[in-house]
Design a protein around this motif. Sequence first.
Motif, PDB file in Angstrom:
ATOM      1  N   THR A 193       0.658  -1.143   0.050  1.00 34.85           N
ATOM      2  CA  THR A 193       0.013  -0.055   0.108  1.00 34.85           C
ATOM      3  C   THR A 193       0.833   1.196  -0.053  1.00 34.85           C
ATOM      4  O   THR A 193       1.714   1.304   0.721  1.00 34.85           O
ATOM      5  CB  THR A 193      -0.791   0.062   1.311  1.00 34.85           C
ATOM      6  N   VAL A 194       0.638   2.170  -0.843  1.00 35.76           N
ATOM      7  CA  VAL A 194       1.510   3.374  -1.284  1.00 35.76           C
ATOM      8  C   VAL A 194       0.261   4.591  -0.193  1.00 35.76           C
ATOM      9  O   VAL A 194      -0.689   4.728  -0.830  1.00 35.76           O
ATOM     10  CB  VAL A 194       1.561   3.560  -2.578  1.00 35.76           C
ATOM     11  N   VAL A 195       0.857   4.867   0.890  1.00 33.34           N
ATOM     12  CA  VAL A 195      -0.197   5.860   1.629  1.00 33.34           C
ATOM     13  C   VAL A 195       0.291   7.119   1.403  1.00 33.34           C
ATOM     14  O   VAL A 195       1.266   7.662   1.269  1.00 33.34           O
ATOM     15  CB  VAL A 195       0.236   5.435   3.094  1.00 33.34           C
ATOM     16  N   GLU A 230      -0.025  10.584 -10.996  1.00 32.60           N
ATOM     17  CA  GLU A 230       0.778  10.059  -9.773  1.00 32.60           C
ATOM     18  C   GLU A 230       0.878   8.715  -9.919  1.00 32.60           C
ATOM     19  O   GLU A 230       1.680   7.851  -9.798  1.00 32.60           O
ATOM     20  CB  GLU A 230       0.020  10.611  -8.479  1.00 32.60           C
ATOM     21  N   ALA A 231      -0.463   8.068 -10.294  1.00 31.46           N
ATOM     22  CA  ALA A 231      -0.495   6.615 -10.211  1.00 31.46           C
ATOM     23  C   ALA A 231       0.389   6.132 -11.363  1.00 31.46           C
ATOM     24  O   ALA A 231       0.863   5.258 -11.180  1.00 31.46           O
ATOM     25  CB  ALA A 231      -2.228   6.162 -10.619  1.00 31.46           C
ATOM     26  N   ALA A 232       0.187   6.771 -12.688  1.00 25.71           N
ATOM     27  CA  ALA A 232       1.135   6.405 -13.615  1.00 25.71           C
ATOM     28  C   ALA A 232       2.525   6.379 -13.377  1.00 25.71           C
ATOM     29  O   ALA A 232       3.372   5.319 -13.618  1.00 25.71           O
ATOM     30  CB  ALA A 232       0.865   7.283 -14.704  1.00 25.71           C
ATOM     31  N   ARG A 233       3.106   7.341 -12.555  1.00 28.06           N
ATOM     32  CA  ARG A 233       4.327   7.421 -12.124  1.00 28.06           C
ATOM     33  C   ARG A 233       4.887   6.154 -11.240  1.00 28.06           C
ATOM     34  O   ARG A 233       5.951   5.557 -11.414  1.00 28.06           O
ATOM     35  CB  ARG A 233       4.823   8.481 -11.253  1.00 28.06           C
ATOM     36  N   ILE A 234       3.891   5.995 -10.279  1.00 26.70           N
ATOM     37  CA  ILE A 234       4.030   4.698  -9.236  1.00 26.70           C
ATOM     38  C   ILE A 234       4.327   3.339 -10.190  1.00 26.70           C
ATOM     39  O   ILE A 234       5.250   2.705 -10.215  1.00 26.70           O
ATOM     40  CB  ILE A 234       2.981   4.446  -8.598  1.00 26.70           C
ATOM     41  N   VAL A 265      -6.008  -1.506  -6.327  1.00 27.68           N
ATOM     42  CA  VAL A 265      -7.237  -0.512  -5.724  1.00 27.68           C
ATOM     43  C   VAL A 265      -6.505   0.814  -5.459  1.00 27.68           C
ATOM     44  O   VAL A 265      -5.794   0.873  -4.548  1.00 27.68           O
ATOM     45  CB  VAL A 265      -7.942  -1.298  -4.442  1.00 27.68           C
ATOM     46  N   GLN A 266      -7.662   1.772  -5.692  1.00 29.93           N
ATOM     47  CA  GLN A 266      -7.280   3.185  -5.409  1.00 29.93           C
ATOM     48  C   GLN A 266      -8.390   3.552  -4.480  1.00 29.93           C
ATOM     49  O   GLN A 266      -9.827   3.568  -4.862  1.00 29.93           O
ATOM     50  CB  GLN A 266      -7.208   4.217  -6.307  1.00 29.93           C
ATOM     51  N   THR A 295      -4.587  10.258  -1.506  1.00 26.40           N
ATOM     52  CA  THR A 295      -5.377   8.969  -1.356  1.00 26.40           C
ATOM     53  C   THR A 295      -4.281   7.682  -1.338  1.00 26.40           C
ATOM     54  O   THR A 295      -3.040   8.202  -1.096  1.00 26.40           O
ATOM     55  CB  THR A 295      -5.859   8.768  -2.898  1.00 26.40           C
ATOM     56  N   ASP A 296      -4.804   6.500  -1.120  1.00 25.68           N
ATOM     57  CA  ASP A 296      -3.830   5.510  -0.885  1.00 25.68           C
ATOM     58  C   ASP A 296      -4.062   4.470  -2.169  1.00 25.68           C
ATOM     59  O   ASP A 296      -5.002   4.205  -2.573  1.00 25.68           O
ATOM     60  CB  ASP A 296      -4.339   4.710   0.248  1.00 25.68           C
TER      61      ASP A 296
END
Lengths: 423, 423
Positions: free
Chosen positions: B269-271, B279-283, B298-299, B309-310
Amino acid sequence: MGIVVQKYGGSSVADAAGIKRVAQRIVNTRKAGNDVVVVVSAMGDTTDELRDLAEQVTPLPPPRELDMLLTAGERISMALVAMAIAQLGHKAQSFTGSQAGVITDSAHGRAKIIDITPGRIEAAIKDGAIAIVAGFQGVSQDTKDVTTLGRGASDTTAVALAAALGADVCEIYSDVDGVFTADPRIVSTARKLDRVSTEVMLEMAASGAKILHLRCVEYARRYNMPVHVRSSFSQKEGTWVIPETVAGEHMEQAIIAGVAHDRSEAKITVVGVPDKVGEAARIFEALAVTEVNIDMVVQNVSAAATGLTDISFTLPRSDGQAAMAGLARIQDEVGYEKLLYDDQIGKVSLIGAGMRSHPGITAKFFAALAAAGVNIEMISTSEIRISVVVNESQVDEAVRSTHTAFELDNLEVEAVVYGGTGR
Amino acid sequence: MGIVVQKYGGSSVADAAGIKRVAQRIVNTRKAGNDVVVVVSAMGDTTDELRDLAEQVTPLPPPRELDMLLTAGERISMALVAMAIAQLGHKAQSFTGSQAGVITDSAHGRAKIIDITPGRIEAAIKDGAIAIVAGFQGVSQDTKDVTTLGRGASDTTAVALAAALGADVCEIYSDVDGVFTADPRIVSTARKLDRVSTEVMLEMAASGAKILHLRCVEYARRYNMPVHVRSSFSQKEGTWVIPETVAGEHMEQAIIAGVAHDRSEAKITVVGVPDKVGEAARIFEALAVTEVNIDMVVQNVSAAATGLTDISFTLPRSDGQAAMAGLARIQDEVGYEKLLYDDQIGKVSLIGAGMRSHPGITAKFFAALAAAGVNIEMISTSEIRISVVVNESQVDEAVRSTHTAFELDNLEVEAVVYGGTGR
């Protein structure tokens, strides 16, 4: 910068610890400024275990499939050796016989090397890598099938590869220190030879000395490749096997190089063969058909009264059944009386290049055997070898008494092993 | 006369007795009038033993050498199977992945099949022989090095080869009777499925059902190759995995095919991720660089007050360390708060082609889990699958309660196994 080919036998790579030790030695050779190509055998008893597995499945495995099975052994050891070298920070790549360009004929289980095209090995060396090559195996020229060169033939792979690569030396590592004047398990005072000519080594290998495979020595002689036989368990110099031209000056004084023995043969006697032209030829033609390798042959003087003679020969025990069957088939044609089979024999051989110019060697040899109560059953000689067949139970005694009679005993064994520098 | 491809797993060829049993089955298939091509895995635990050996030598074996090592396993089993067939009086030839024309990319340890050029296999068949092929391995197109396709990939070899040869069927033999509605070790009342569509099988394999390798099912779907999953220890019919077009009429009534589970994943989980575009794309770009396979994602809905967001996702536990390291490297760039790692999770999936046209399945699934006291941590759905992540300790209970809720239990297990003909 020269190329060194090293061959490590099964006992040197028997487990992970052995493989790491061998890798360190290989890396040391590399660090000393050499390009290194390594030939490995299968780990410890792997080949025998695979043979056992095959036997559990069928008493008569198809030779092609047996070769496919057995070659798994070197595949395992060579990959592990490459890994151990990588762990030490050096580049290493393993190659199967096929990848190394070991081209053979199609005689599965006893294939002969036809050619070596080591393009991938040369590329790996050029790329700065240490090449690890599977011993004992190749690929057939016609069918591209995996072949094996026969038991113990990793030595042959190493010397053939060394010749093809133009290596400076081929080092053969095992768990013994070199070539001895006799088997140290039988003769505790046997001495390690510092150097021996390829020619003498050839006779020793042919006479049962197991340290080097016969075909390997043949290759070494044909290509003038110096071979250094040594132990992977110590840093000591072993025995240099070198072309006679080079060895000459050093060899001159050593009349006798050593005493070899062989317990792997059997003797067949064809009794009551009509003493006519062509009878012996018929017998050996029948044996040739069965692909049996004949070693010594003796024909008795014909008894004038009967016109009959006996022919005895020795052969590998493993070929005994095939030979007896082949001879049985021609009994009517040849008209011999009967066949005798004896596998309770042993061969003892006295070998030395100096022998040819020193008369009296034969007499001294036979006298030593007689004094030890050993009965001689057959005799065969070459320029640099005298072999006798004796009862198997007398082999050890025959080797020991001969070794002593020719003053080969090292009376300072303890001093050499434990003393050394004299401190 | 059609071609049948059979694949035998490690447990079927674990020892000489197993190999003889398998050989008899192969010969029976041949006698029934088929051309037979056999793909074998390594014997029993051989591959694990070879891995252990590598580990004893180095913690990080070079992938090329590890592949060279591991491929020894199939080499041994295929040669022995060929021998056992010969012993039964039939012609057999074994082929390595390379000899069989299994061309792959160069990704050692997880190579993908690029092409299959089975010329030697076809020649062997034409010659009246049964071809035995090493599973799990190939040869790289570029470097001609030996590659492996990754764990359990012998199934893939078999189906890919079946497709390349235009086989009628690919039979996958193991030590279980077929595909079950759940793992029988967890659900004693699990039923064997007589047939299942390739599509559903794909979801089951992806959801942790170990009976067939995922890539094998993908191949079967792509090439419309019928796969028969069955036991080599019995003569019973197993489970037919067949293209949906063919399976359709039979599948219609079965809303739910089964319950699969998977304990091999972990959750990261990225908190506190800033809820901004990209941001999600970078992750996930950072994860892609580490070559980690992401499964469920899951976001959470962003908390309006914080704008943070997590993001949670699951991945193979073996990739956990690499993923955590990859994410740590981009913390400053992305500006997330912290990372959480949980490897005490399990995934439970409900799978069935009938699901898409039957509402209420999800509600019933979640109600069953709630009644069993199982807490749902993550949810993901497809047309024919619903998966939930739960605490690892509750996996068995979740599988059992779901299995019962959907009336998958076979209440006549004893009758089926011990009764049979009704005598």
